[in-house]
Design an enzyme around this catalytic site. Structure first.
Site, PDB file in Angstrom:
ATOM      1  N   ASP A  60     -15.678  -3.617  -9.491  1.00 50.85           N
ATOM      2  CA  ASP A  60     -17.097  -3.276  -9.669  1.00 50.85           C
ATOM      3  C   ASP A  60     -17.299  -2.707 -11.073  1.00 50.85           C
ATOM      4  OD1 ASP A  60     -15.562  -0.852  -8.948  1.00 50.85           O
ATOM      5  OD2 ASP A  60     -17.502   0.130  -9.259  1.00 50.85           O
ATOM      6  N   LYS A 103     -11.611   6.483 -17.811  1.00 52.36           N
ATOM      7  CA  LYS A 103     -11.458   7.231 -19.081  1.00 52.36           C
ATOM      8  C   LYS A 103     -10.445   6.529 -19.989  1.00 52.36           C
ATOM      9  CE  LYS A 103     -12.503  11.682 -17.038  1.00 52.36           C
ATOM     10  NZ  LYS A 103     -11.960  12.881 -16.406  1.00 52.36           N
ATOM     11  N   GLU A 117       0.864  -1.187   0.000  1.00 56.36           N
ATOM     12  CA  GLU A 117       0.000   0.000   0.000  1.00 56.36           C
ATOM     13  C   GLU A 117       0.903   1.241   0.000  1.00 56.36           C
ATOM     14  OE1 GLU A 117      -3.430   0.746  -0.154  1.00 56.36           O
ATOM     15  OE2 GLU A 117      -2.516   2.737  -0.133  1.00 56.36           O
ATOM     16  N   ASP A 168      -8.298   0.925  -8.583  1.00 57.05           N
ATOM     17  CA  ASP A 168      -8.867   2.044  -9.332  1.00 57.05           C
ATOM     18  C   ASP A 168      -9.064   1.613 -10.791  1.00 57.05           C
ATOM     19  OD1 ASP A 168      -9.368   4.442 -10.682  1.00 57.05           O
ATOM     20  OD2 ASP A 168      -8.271   5.585  -9.176  1.00 57.05           O
TER      21      ASP A 168
HETATM   22  C1  SAM Z   1      -9.626   1.543  -4.560  1.00 54.57           C
HETATM   23  S1  SAM Z   1      -8.572   1.169  -3.226  1.00 54.57           S
HETATM   24  C2  SAM Z   1      -8.947  -0.532  -2.842  1.00 54.57           C
HETATM   25  C3  SAM Z   1      -8.416  -0.938  -1.504  1.00 54.57           C
HETATM   26  C4  SAM Z   1      -8.712  -2.387  -1.101  1.00 54.57           C
HETATM   27  N1  SAM Z   1      -8.097  -3.342  -2.001  1.00 54.57           N
HETATM   28  C5  SAM Z   1     -10.186  -2.612  -1.017  1.00 54.57           C
HETATM   29  O1  SAM Z   1     -10.739  -3.279  -1.920  1.00 54.57           O
HETATM   30  O2  SAM Z   1     -10.807  -2.112  -0.059  1.00 54.57           O
HETATM   31  C6  SAM Z   1      -7.004   1.022  -4.025  1.00 54.57           C
HETATM   32  C7  SAM Z   1      -5.848   1.040  -3.037  1.00 54.57           C
HETATM   33  O3  SAM Z   1      -4.640   0.793  -3.755  1.00 54.57           O
HETATM   34  C8  SAM Z   1      -3.674   1.741  -3.340  1.00 54.57           C
HETATM   35  N2  SAM Z   1      -2.800   1.960  -4.498  1.00 54.57           N
HETATM   36  C9  SAM Z   1      -3.145   2.505  -5.679  1.00 54.57           C
HETATM   37  N3  SAM Z   1      -2.106   2.514  -6.507  1.00 54.57           N
HETATM   38  C10 SAM Z   1      -1.060   1.958  -5.834  1.00 54.57           C
HETATM   39  C11 SAM Z   1       0.288   1.689  -6.159  1.00 54.57           C
HETATM   40  N4  SAM Z   1       0.768   2.004  -7.349  1.00 54.57           N
HETATM   41  N5  SAM Z   1       1.076   1.107  -5.230  1.00 54.57           N
HETATM   42  C12 SAM Z   1       0.574   0.787  -4.004  1.00 54.57           C
HETATM   43  N6  SAM Z   1      -0.693   1.018  -3.634  1.00 54.57           N
HETATM   44  C13 SAM Z   1      -1.509   1.594  -4.539  1.00 54.57           C
HETATM   45  C14 SAM Z   1      -4.457   2.974  -2.959  1.00 54.57           C
HETATM   46  O4  SAM Z   1      -3.738   3.825  -2.086  1.00 54.57           O
HETATM   47  C15 SAM Z   1      -5.688   2.369  -2.321  1.00 54.57           C
HETATM   48  O5  SAM Z   1      -5.525   2.155  -0.938  1.00 54.57           O
END
Ligand code: SAM
Length: 194
Positions: free
Chosen positions: A138, A106, A52, A102
């Site tokens: 989702d 787009k 994370e 994420d």
């Molecule tokens: C949309 S959240 C989903 C969190 C968790 N997997 C859940 O389903 O509740 C995406 C997570 O990935 C982390 N994240 C995004 N890009 C990342 C990266 N390149 N390296 C490490 N963490 C990352 C974000 O900070 C965030 O906490």
């Protein structure tokens, strides 16, 4: 925190205060650690490493791990791509979980999606011979994207995965899955083996 970011790390380095011989599972982008912690509690015979990049989330997960006295759960504050490509040893991971990342909806941002050919190559090298990749989203477009990327890559086989029945297993919902479902969204899930 690794003492040196420029060398490979094994379970001996990461789980030195626990049992480094247990199978290793990675939760990439572990967020608030809901899934990571429930998995570590349910499967004491496996090790879990959350990756994370957000410091606040990492601190929260560490606090919970410490509070519960779990020696089979750790969290690493690092970029996911760097962790897979440079930090972890090849053939060392039994399952990699990528849950509700994420979706970068787009078209001009699709190249930012985690799942790309290079990611799949790194993942393939990282997994053990019977290793698995589990993915949830989702976002229907990201679900389709992953199916297409996997098909192009060719080295992963689809595996069955159901919430109930013959092909089900303990798999707690993440924080984001709970949020999306509370908004009436459908979660798509995929499971692949080497
Ligand atoms: C949309 S959240 C989903 C969190 C968790 N997997 C859940 O389903 O509740 C995406 C997570 O990935 C982390 N994240 C995004 N890009 C990342 C990266 N390149 N390296 C490490 N963490 C990352 C974000 O900070 C965030 O906490």
């Amino acid at each position: 925190m690794p003492d040196n970011f420029f060398r490979k790390h094994s379970s001996d380095d990461i789980f030195a205060d626990g049992n480094p011989d247990l199978p290793l599972e990675i939760d990439l982008g572990c967020g608030d650690g809901t899934f990571l912690i429930k998995m570590a509690q349910h499967y004491p015979e496996r090790n879990f490493l959350g990756v994370e990049r957000l410091l606040g989330r990492v601190r929260g997960v560490c606090k919970n791990i410490q509070h519960l006295g779990l020696t089979n759960a750790k969290v690493l504050r690092l970029e996911s791509s760097y962790t897979l490509e440079w930090l972890l040893e090849k053939s060392s991971v039994s399952r990699l979980h990528l849950l509700c990342p994420d979706p970068w909806p787009k078209a001009r941002h699709h190249r930012r999606r985690v799942v790309q050919q290079h990611f799949l190559q790194c993942l393939h090298e990282l997994l053990t011979a019977d290793g698995e990749f589990l993915f949830k989203t989702d976002h229907p477009g990201y679900h389709e994207w992953v199916c297409e990327e996997i098909e192009t890559f060719k080295k992963f086989q689809p595996l069955p995965w159901e919430d109930h029945g013959e092909h089900s297993f303990f798999y707690p919902k993440t924080d984001f899955q709970q949020l999306w479902e509370s908004q009436g969204k459908t979660i798509h899930q995929l499971r692949f083996g080497k």
